[in-house]
Write an enzyme that holds these catalytic residues in place. Sequence first.
Site, PDB file in Angstrom:
ATOM      1  N   ARG A  85      60.074  58.436  22.005  1.00  0.00           N
ATOM      2  CA  ARG A  85      59.601  57.125  22.454  1.00  0.00           C
ATOM      3  C   ARG A  85      58.111  57.067  22.711  1.00  0.00           C
ATOM      4  NH1 ARG A  85      64.481  57.324  23.327  1.00  0.00           N
ATOM      5  NH2 ARG A  85      63.933  59.391  24.010  1.00  0.00           N
ATOM      6  N   THR A  86      57.604  58.036  23.467  1.00  0.00           N
ATOM      7  CA  THR A  86      56.204  57.911  23.889  1.00  0.00           C
ATOM      8  C   THR A  86      55.296  57.936  22.662  1.00  0.00           C
ATOM      9  OG1 THR A  86      56.759  58.947  25.967  1.00  0.00           O
ATOM     10  CG2 THR A  86      54.438  58.854  25.426  1.00  0.00           C
TER      11      THR A  86
ATOM     12  N   LYS B 236      46.866  78.933  15.298  1.00  0.00           N
ATOM     13  CA  LYS B 236      45.868  79.964  14.963  1.00  0.00           C
ATOM     14  C   LYS B 236      45.084  80.371  16.197  1.00  0.00           C
ATOM     15  CE  LYS B 236      45.239  77.894  10.399  1.00  0.00           C
ATOM     16  NZ  LYS B 236      44.335  77.023   9.630  1.00  0.00           N
TER      17      LYS B 236
ATOM     18  N   ARG C 207      49.876  64.723  24.893  1.00  0.00           N
ATOM     19  CA  ARG C 207      51.025  65.235  25.660  1.00  0.00           C
ATOM     20  C   ARG C 207      50.989  66.755  25.586  1.00  0.00           C
ATOM     21  NH1 ARG C 207      57.279  63.563  25.632  1.00  0.00           N
ATOM     22  NH2 ARG C 207      56.330  61.954  26.915  1.00  0.00           N
TER      23      ARG C 207
ATOM     24  N   HIS D 219      53.181  61.206  34.243  1.00  0.00           N
ATOM     25  CA  HIS D 219      53.424  60.524  32.975  1.00  0.00           C
ATOM     26  C   HIS D 219      53.028  59.062  33.196  1.00  0.00           C
ATOM     27  CE1 HIS D 219      54.960  59.432  29.211  1.00  0.00           C
ATOM     28  NE2 HIS D 219      56.176  59.934  29.248  1.00  0.00           N
TER      29      HIS D 219
HETATM   30  C1  NCD Z   1      60.303  61.378  29.610  1.00  0.00           C
HETATM   31  C2  NCD Z   1      59.292  62.484  29.470  1.00  0.00           C
HETATM   32  O1  NCD Z   1      58.963  62.912  28.379  1.00  0.00           O
HETATM   33  O2  NCD Z   1      58.840  62.900  30.520  1.00  0.00           O
HETATM   34  N1  NCD Z   1      60.559  60.649  28.456  1.00  0.00           N
HETATM   35  C3  NCD Z   1      59.663  59.758  27.968  1.00  0.00           C
HETATM   36  O3  NCD Z   1      58.483  59.986  27.914  1.00  0.00           O
HETATM   37  N2  NCD Z   1      60.133  58.589  27.554  1.00  0.00           N
HETATM   38  C4  NCD Z   1      61.526  61.821  30.299  1.00  0.00           C
HETATM   39  C5  NCD Z   1      62.233  63.034  29.814  1.00  0.00           C
HETATM   40  O4  NCD Z   1      61.847  63.696  28.853  1.00  0.00           O
HETATM   41  O5  NCD Z   1      63.243  63.347  30.439  1.00  0.00           O
END
Ligand code: NCD
Length: 350
Positions: free
Chosen positions: A53-54, A82, A103, A131
Amino acid sequence: MLPTDFLDESVLTDADWEDLYDLARRIHRDPLAFSSEAQGKILGTLFYEPSTRTRLSFETAMLRLGGQVIGFADPSSSSVTKGETLKDTIKIVSSYCDILALRTPLEGGPHAASLFSSVPVINAGDGSHLHPTQTLTDLFCIRHRAGTLTGLTVGFCGDLLNGRTVHSLSAPLARRGCTFYFVSAPSLALPKHLKQQLVLAGARVCECESLNDCIEKLDVLYMTRTQRERGSEAVDSDGLRLTADKMARARREMLVLHPLPKVDEIAPEVDDDPRALYFAQAKGGVSIRMALMLRLMERPYEQKRVPYSFEKRRCTNPRCVTAFEPGLYPDAEAGAFGECCAYCSHPFAH
Ligand code: NCD
């Protein structure tokens, strides 16, 4: 005014939030009206951890604004394998694009990246720390559906120890006078220092081990999965699973949110309950990320440098970016109760 990077939701003033919410609502109603707002712009998505999703919502957001996207979804396909440092990767990729979403499993990684980058950096999730764009997504959904963020009674259920979405979302709700029920097995309870911060911010905090103890009282129920990849161990408990019979005892207007992916913490029949908003919540994430990127790209970027450290202290958090990236020392920042690492917010005293 928004800062030049978006690393932590707490940097938003009330006016910043109102402005973002308003813009995101306008985008949500009529996305086509914004389809050339970022023409010629490029988003770099650097995802050192899995994501559906993100990453896709960032990419969709930029494409819907008329811009383009570069990046990786899997660091094994990049020079990271590397041995390239975060610094070098960020210096290069930021010279190719206009905004970056990062991320990483390293806590404080996006903060470090913002010191090396020549374009705005967005924290798309750093370890168990924060997040903040999921938090915007959550706040957007709650405000849109409940009409307010103030004075709500909110339940957080599941992995409160390692769930970064809980750590991120509880802070702005605490500032708005919400009451919390933290529902988890004792082994996955909210870390003590985070609980203390919420209490200091004025929140009322109750902890329990079963949804049966609080579900009738909640305006919002935020479910989460067990973060096995961060060492959390699943606890098999009926009280922690959201089922149709528990929904039957909840308020008629209670909102059920989940950052997704969900595993088995919500029974499948709950998906059909109109109070289950997690799919709509994820959809709204595109609109709020469109709004955020537009605001971050509209002003000149203020380039930063790695601060020189006299003390060369070390952070005690083994997942802190300063334990991995050469040349970074965790200068202390004033935390809610004592000094904490300026990168990962880990208290120095613990
Ligand atoms: C979350 C995350 O990655 O922290 N999901 C997200 O970004 N939609 C929650 C999770 O992974 O449990």
